[in-house]
Design a protein around this motif. Sequence first.
Motif, PDB file in Angstrom:
ATOM      1  N   ASP A 190       0.872  -1.308   0.154  1.00 36.32           N
ATOM      2  CA  ASP A 190      -0.303   0.296  -0.324  1.00 36.32           C
ATOM      3  C   ASP A 190       1.175   1.283   0.153  1.00 36.32           C
ATOM      4  O   ASP A 190       0.265   2.354   0.460  1.00 36.32           O
ATOM      5  N   GLY A 191       2.472   0.908  -0.136  1.00 36.57           N
ATOM      6  CA  GLY A 191       3.020   2.540  -0.143  1.00 36.57           C
ATOM      7  C   GLY A 191       3.355   2.667  -1.825  1.00 36.57           C
ATOM      8  O   GLY A 191       2.652   1.660  -2.785  1.00 36.57           O
ATOM      9  N   PHE A 192       4.786   3.183  -2.201  1.00 35.77           N
ATOM     10  CA  PHE A 192       5.701   3.388  -3.315  1.00 35.77           C
ATOM     11  C   PHE A 192       6.273   2.946  -4.069  1.00 35.77           C
ATOM     12  O   PHE A 192       7.100   2.021  -2.534  1.00 35.77           O
ATOM     13  N   ASP A 193       6.664   2.543  -4.863  1.00 38.04           N
ATOM     14  CA  ASP A 193       8.041   2.038  -5.821  1.00 38.04           C
ATOM     15  C   ASP A 193       9.087   3.340  -5.527  1.00 38.04           C
ATOM     16  O   ASP A 193       9.207   4.277  -5.391  1.00 38.04           O
ATOM     17  N   ALA A 226      15.634  12.838  -1.320  1.00 34.94           N
ATOM     18  CA  ALA A 226      15.420  14.721  -1.795  1.00 34.94           C
ATOM     19  C   ALA A 226      14.276  15.216  -2.789  1.00 34.94           C
ATOM     20  O   ALA A 226      13.475  15.647  -2.661  1.00 34.94           O
ATOM     21  N   GLU A 227      13.019  13.827  -2.464  1.00 35.80           N
ATOM     22  CA  GLU A 227      12.058  13.989  -3.148  1.00 35.80           C
ATOM     23  C   GLU A 227      10.634  14.677  -2.326  1.00 35.80           C
ATOM     24  O   GLU A 227       9.841  15.846  -2.286  1.00 35.80           O
ATOM     25  N   GLU A 270       4.115  11.500  -3.376  1.00 39.23           N
ATOM     26  CA  GLU A 270       3.082  11.415  -3.138  1.00 39.23           C
ATOM     27  C   GLU A 270       1.575  11.302  -3.199  1.00 39.23           C
ATOM     28  O   GLU A 270       1.472  10.896  -3.887  1.00 39.23           O
ATOM     29  N   ILE A 271       0.904  11.313  -2.424  1.00 38.40           N
ATOM     30  CA  ILE A 271      -0.771  11.145  -2.399  1.00 38.40           C
ATOM     31  C   ILE A 271      -1.359  11.882  -3.735  1.00 38.40           C
ATOM     32  O   ILE A 271      -1.641  12.980  -3.835  1.00 38.40           O
ATOM     33  N   GLY A 290       1.667   7.178  -3.370  1.00 40.08           N
ATOM     34  CA  GLY A 290       2.500   7.865  -2.648  1.00 40.08           C
ATOM     35  C   GLY A 290       1.606   7.974  -1.012  1.00 40.08           C
ATOM     36  O   GLY A 290       0.555   7.318  -1.193  1.00 40.08           O
ATOM     37  N   ILE A 291       2.487   8.362  -0.425  1.00 36.66           N
ATOM     38  CA  ILE A 291       1.833   8.457   0.808  1.00 36.66           C
ATOM     39  C   ILE A 291       2.233   9.986   1.083  1.00 36.66           C
ATOM     40  O   ILE A 291       1.588   9.543   2.657  1.00 36.66           O
ATOM     41  N   ASN A 292       2.920  10.263   1.538  1.00 36.40           N
ATOM     42  CA  ASN A 292       2.998  11.899   1.885  1.00 36.40           C
ATOM     43  C   ASN A 292       2.219  13.303   0.990  1.00 36.40           C
ATOM     44  O   ASN A 292       1.844  12.945  -0.386  1.00 36.40           O
ATOM     45  N   PRO A 293       1.929  13.658   2.093  1.00 37.04           N
ATOM     46  CA  PRO A 293       0.561  15.050   1.103  1.00 37.04           C
ATOM     47  C   PRO A 293       1.763  16.056  -0.187  1.00 37.04           C
ATOM     48  O   PRO A 293       2.821  15.395   0.256  1.00 37.04           O
ATOM     49  N   PRO A 294       1.080  16.285  -0.923  1.00 38.65           N
ATOM     50  CA  PRO A 294       1.645  17.158  -1.891  1.00 38.65           C
ATOM     51  C   PRO A 294       2.373  17.629  -1.487  1.00 38.65           C
ATOM     52  O   PRO A 294       2.441  19.227  -0.968  1.00 38.65           O
TER      53      PRO A 294
END
Length: 759
Positions: free
Chosen positions: A47-50, A77-78, A511-512, A536-540
């Motif tokens: 349920d996360g990002f690659d 960095a992102e 990011e979500i 993504g899991i982080n707010p933009p």
Amino acid sequence: MTTEQKITRYDGPAGGWRALASVKDTLLAQGIPVKGAKTLLSANQPDGFDCPGCAWPDRNHHSTFEFCENGAKAVAAEATARRATPEFFARHTVAELAVQSDFWLEGQGRLTHPMRYDAASDRYLAIAWDEAFALIARHLNALADPNEAIFYTSGRTSNEAAFLYQLFVRQFGTNNFPDCSNMCHEASGAAMRAQVGTGKGTVTLQDFERADAIFIFGQNPGTNHPRMLGELRAAHQRGARIVSFNPLRERGLERFADPQDKLQMATLGSSPISTHYLQLRVGGDLAAVTGIAKHVLEMHTQRGGVLHEDFIAQHTAGFDALAAQIARTPWAQLEEASGLGEAQLRAVGDVYIGAERVIACWGMGITQHRHAVATIGAIVNLLLLRGNIGREGAGPCPVRGHSNVQGDRTMGIWEAPPPALLDRLQQVYGFAPPRAHGVDTVGAIRQMVDGRCKVFFALGGNFAAATPDTAATWAGLRQCGLTVHVATKLNRSHVVHGREALILPCLGRTEIDMQPGGPQGVTVEDSMSMVHLSMGINPPASPELLSEPAIVARLAAATLGERSSVPWSWLVQDYARIRDEIEKVFPDFADFNARVAVPGGFRLRNAASQRQWATASGRAQFSVHAVPAPGPQRHEGRVLFTLLSTRSHDQYNTTIYGLNDRYRGVQGQRQVVFIHPEDIAALGLAGGDRVDIHTVWDDGVQRSVHGFVLVPYDIPRGNLAAYYPETNPLVPLDSVAEGVGTPTSKSIPVVLTPHTPRP
């Protein structure tokens, strides 16, 4: 991170505590110690990002710590807390930004708003998204010919964005699709398609568990694909032989301490990697592989049973021509061209003969040479001699760079599309795609230089920094009527721009991506043809950011209008709809949404791994290539060196994370050149002296870089290494691999002169 400039010897292993310390420093430097760590722990989750970094596969998508040092730096960095806002651009003219380093530019943080270049103030100003798309559409629709536009693609672009992109651009009317493949593994695809019917590697991660020997050519996994070291370590521990060919002594090919091995970390232990390490001369791989094949053929003649004769008879064509060519090639020629002795080549030839299952891996140390296609052909020949394709634990493994560079090509990002793809697009969407081939990366630069490119659009990447012949590339970009770059952070390409220019900020992989259909995931294809989902899991970083699929869809709608029946806005409301469209065009993606929902995703069919050969003859094809003689050793009385460009350890492609190269002992600087100590002495210089580097080429153009520090290093005499993009100005635009347009960035003929300060 230290900014002190010094050169020290590094004797530790790759990985280990120093890798963890480097990750910690990176997180702190980005201002995100807590958030960053949480983000990293969610990498590669169902349920996360690659990981947005390299294309090496993930062994376990359920892992809570399946990332490497450079992957962690890419994520950090992102996810940085820094922001490059409209207020930032108001404080700096483009002329002021242009004199800053690449490291400084990206260090300003995430882009937050679409920006338009204003020539009157020499600044980027904020622009509304609708206005930006309308501006691009006006330029595109005003062209006399669609081929006056060029559409570049980065290897981190998702399958969904790439599919929409190629569909839009082909409906617009061109196949001008240069991409990062043109600069890295184009030779791999060309050689392998001709010989085994696919441009992709045939192996899986599970094959590394079964291989008896792994041959590594022109690759530095310790920096470029650190997770690969885990597979090599495990293979070595169970007794597999690992044979590495590299002009430089690379620490990651020698010893590795796995940060995920608690016992090894507690005891400060490490594991050996290579059982055989051959430091051949730059560009000597074709001769070296030919020498191994010569030993195999001679041993078969002497004692029999060495070749897989049944496989050769049933599955291959061209063996007799290859055997005759190799027999005519004397050992002395192979020794001179490779820089290795006959005994060395015979020794690793015995390793090959003694292994029932062999994997051959290679990277850009093979593909960025004039004879790249021939060298890869020789590697495939070697595998075919003993039936090492279509067998468990064996096969060719081109190790690609960016996370979805292979997937982008699968989706149709290709300036030379196969007719079957165009036929299918016409059947599904009812338009006639352009049939003429477009331009690759070098062709795109030539078209810009000639003034034939009016609009340049880049979906990611850093074209101005990544490409060869920097002066020509920059001059070409500045001649364009409009340049547009989709990006997450400021980079060199934004300050080397056309008469009009746009920067379009996009969401990152971490990011979500919230659309009307809910949070969306995208898919990527790794180096071993595994297709998997990333969410993504982080707010933009900013509410103004759009996803890459949304940017492409809105641009297509603005440009094509009623000319297109594709429901662009509807498709991006739910990316499952885009995947349904992909399934209509590509049969191998049948049941795409269901299959990709499984953790880890699914593997695309690879006919060659099943010994089905989609070649002209219907068989695997041996290729025949003469071994070229080494070039001249002097030019106008000076030593003529061969320079290869390389990454530092604090770097991924053109993204600079820091100014240190830990494994090579470089701290706080990048303008260095690695050279054999005896070559330094022969020049009458000393380590630490500064030199200027000049390309030797026959087109009358002066290509030089200045003020590089000499670093004594374990590299063959007559060879040099230095970082890119700093050395890209030295690569002539017309110096490309034979048969493909890949720049020869790993074999640049140069001379050195003592540094002369420029006025």
